[in-house]
Design an enzyme around this catalytic site. Structure first.
Site, mmCIF file in Angstrom:
data_model
loop_
_atom_site.group_PDB
_atom_site.id
_atom_site.type_symbol
_atom_site.label_atom_id
_atom_site.label_comp_id
_atom_site.label_asym_id
_atom_site.label_seq_id
_atom_site.Cartn_x
_atom_site.Cartn_y
_atom_site.Cartn_z
ATOM 1 C CG ASP A 92 -2.185 0.747 0.994
ATOM 2 O OD1 ASP A 92 -2.816 0.544 -0.055
ATOM 3 O OD2 ASP A 92 -2.526 1.566 1.853
ATOM 4 C CG ASP A 112 0.267 -9.693 5.383
ATOM 5 O OD1 ASP A 112 1.026 -10.609 5.722
ATOM 6 O OD2 ASP A 112 0.473 -8.500 5.659
ATOM 7 N NE ARG A 139 5.312 -29.147 27.393
ATOM 8 C CZ ARG A 139 6.613 -29.267 27.221
ATOM 9 N NH1 ARG A 139 7.132 -29.278 26.006
ATOM 10 N NH2 ARG A 139 7.413 -29.362 28.261
ATOM 11 N N GLY A 180 0.643 -11.736 9.311
ATOM 12 C CA GLY A 180 -0.545 -11.550 8.482
ATOM 13 C C GLY A 180 -1.207 -10.208 8.711
ATOM 14 N NE ARG A 223 6.642 -24.962 28.299
ATOM 15 C CZ ARG A 223 7.778 -25.661 28.187
ATOM 16 N NH1 ARG A 223 8.505 -25.584 27.095
ATOM 17 N NH2 ARG A 223 8.164 -26.456 29.179
ATOM 18 C CG HIS A 253 10.636 -11.194 10.084
ATOM 19 N ND1 HIS A 253 10.546 -10.858 11.407
ATOM 20 C CD2 HIS A 253 10.267 -10.092 9.388
ATOM 21 C CE1 HIS A 253 10.155 -9.598 11.514
ATOM 22 N NE2 HIS A 253 9.974 -9.115 10.298
ATOM 23 C CB ILE A 254 10.942 -18.372 10.161
ATOM 24 C CG1 ILE A 254 12.061 -18.049 11.164
ATOM 25 C CG2 ILE A 254 11.243 -19.702 9.473
ATOM 26 C CD1 ILE A 254 12.170 -19.024 12.302
ATOM 27 N NE ARG A 313 9.022 -10.314 5.528
ATOM 28 C CZ ARG A 313 9.021 -9.084 6.074
ATOM 29 N NH1 ARG A 313 7.962 -8.667 6.744
ATOM 30 N NH2 ARG A 313 10.038 -8.298 5.942
#
Ligand code: F6P
Length: 371
Positions: free
Chosen positions: A119, A143, A178, A186, A283, A289-290, A292
């Protein structure tokens, strides 16, 4: 039709996105092989245009980047030449220095500027178009939140990595009985978390479009316990919010057109949820950023080629001031004037809380923490 095009320039602005390199490659190859244009790329987005800092884009430079994440042109999410930070008499002031950009384009003999961005970056692209520059926009957002286009390259790669996180958390959550919360990027749209959550078999998906309560999540965990599944994986969209409106902001990036960075919601949900379900350890992980980075998915490689080739077609046809889009099965375009400010004028593409995908997820027993 403008047949006098000799040289085009590319730049990438805003946060990077899987597929940018593949689009750079598609435009460069098509421009050189099909249309005989010369191609250069300004580095670090508009900052490169201001400093006249560019590289030649040759076939050799782009050949191997068909699946590589990131952008070989680098990117900046701060440098808006219409409101640019410069130093005058030792004082930092913001100024409109867009004329410098226009002059540099002339000096470099650039006939068309192709802008790959979101944008903010495309707002400047529109403003350069208003100044008479021949501009073509190529949307960039993993996103998937632009309503003008059905799909953007990068989304599938991003949610695929997100899916792998959810997959992996399911096996370890099961071993330890767990509850694991996984935060996924996003921004204000829940697409990545909804897709990754569904594909990875998360039992709870929290997205910005559907406010949640801890009580409702605890109810789902208890339900799974009773059904003989004493573990739960929760996909948490970074921009999701509690029913009382609480969101978690990780950082404010000064000078960025959109300064808010979400981060930390999964950790808060884990803390709050553990108090509500003392029989479980809860947990959280935040891949950040991984999702990406890294190689892009084959489908995104194809999509990137289609966006890049269409950008060249628009140049060839002289259809400046437009942005490439995918509508249904067809590559198309829309005027930058029409599309700009989508986030601000409510045209952002959001998950429909009553839409088919959410209903399908609910039919499969997925909780959105809303009931
Ligand atoms: O728009 C892409 C995106 O990765 C969002 O999902 C995320 O909120 C944001 O960019 C992160 O930006 P930055 O790289 O500045 O932290």
């Amino acid at each position: 039709m403008d047949k006098k095009i000799k040289k085009i320039a590319l730049l990438t602005g805003g946060g990077d996105c899987p597929g940018l390199n593949a689009v750079i490659r598609a435009i460069t190859k098509t421009a050189i092989l099909k249309y005989g244009y010369e191609v250069i790329g300004y580095v670090f987005g508009y900052r490169g245009l201001y400093n006249n800092d560019y590289i030649e884009l040759t076939l050799d430079k782009v050949e191997d980047i068909y699946k590589e994440g990131g952008t070989i042109l680098y990117s900046s999410n701060k440098d808006n030449l219409f409101d640019y930070l410069v130093e005058e008499n030792g004082v930092k002031v913001k100024k409109d220095v867009s004329d410098v950009g226009v002059e540099n384009l002339k000096k470099d003999g650039v006939d068309v500027l192709v802008v790959l961005g979101g944008d903010g970056t495309l707002t400047s692209a529109r403003d350069f178009a208003r100044k008479g520059v021949n501009v073509i926009g190529v949307p960039k957002t993993m996103d998937n939140d632009l309503s003008a286009t059905d799909l953007t390259y990068g989304f599938i790669s991003a949610f695929s990595v997100g899916t792998e996180f959810i997959d992996r958390l399911n096996t370890t959550a099961k071993s330890h009985h767990r509850v694991m919360c996984c935060e996924l990027m996003g921004r204000d749209a829940g697409w990545i978390s909804l897709y990754a959550g569904l594909a990875g078999n998360a039992s709870v998906v929290l997205i910005p479009e559907i406010p949640f309560t801890i009580e409702n999540i605890a109810k789902k965990v208890a339900e799974r316990d009773a059904q003989g599944y004493p573990y739960t994986v929760i996909a948490v969209a970074e921009g999701a919010k509690y029913a009382d409106g609480t969101k978690v902001i990780g950082k404010i990036v000064e000078d960025s057109p959109d300064p808010i960075r979400y981060s930390g919601l999964a950790a808060k949900v884990a803390d709050d949820l553990e108090k509500a379900i003392p029989n479980h350890e809860v947990r959280s992980v935040n891949p950040g950023h991984i999702i990406r980075g890294g190689d892009i998915q084959p489908y995104d490689r194809i999509l990137s080629i289609r966006f890049g080739v269409k950008a060249c077609e628009l140049i060839d046809e002289g259809l400046f001031g437009n942005m490439v889009t995918l509508k249904g099965e067809e590559m198309s375009y829309v005027s930058l004037e029409e599309v700009i400010g989508q986030a601000k004028v409510g045209k952002q593409k959001h998950v429909d809380p009553n839409g088919e995908l959410v209903r399908a997820a609910k039919a499969m027993g997925v909780s959105f923490g809303d009931e």
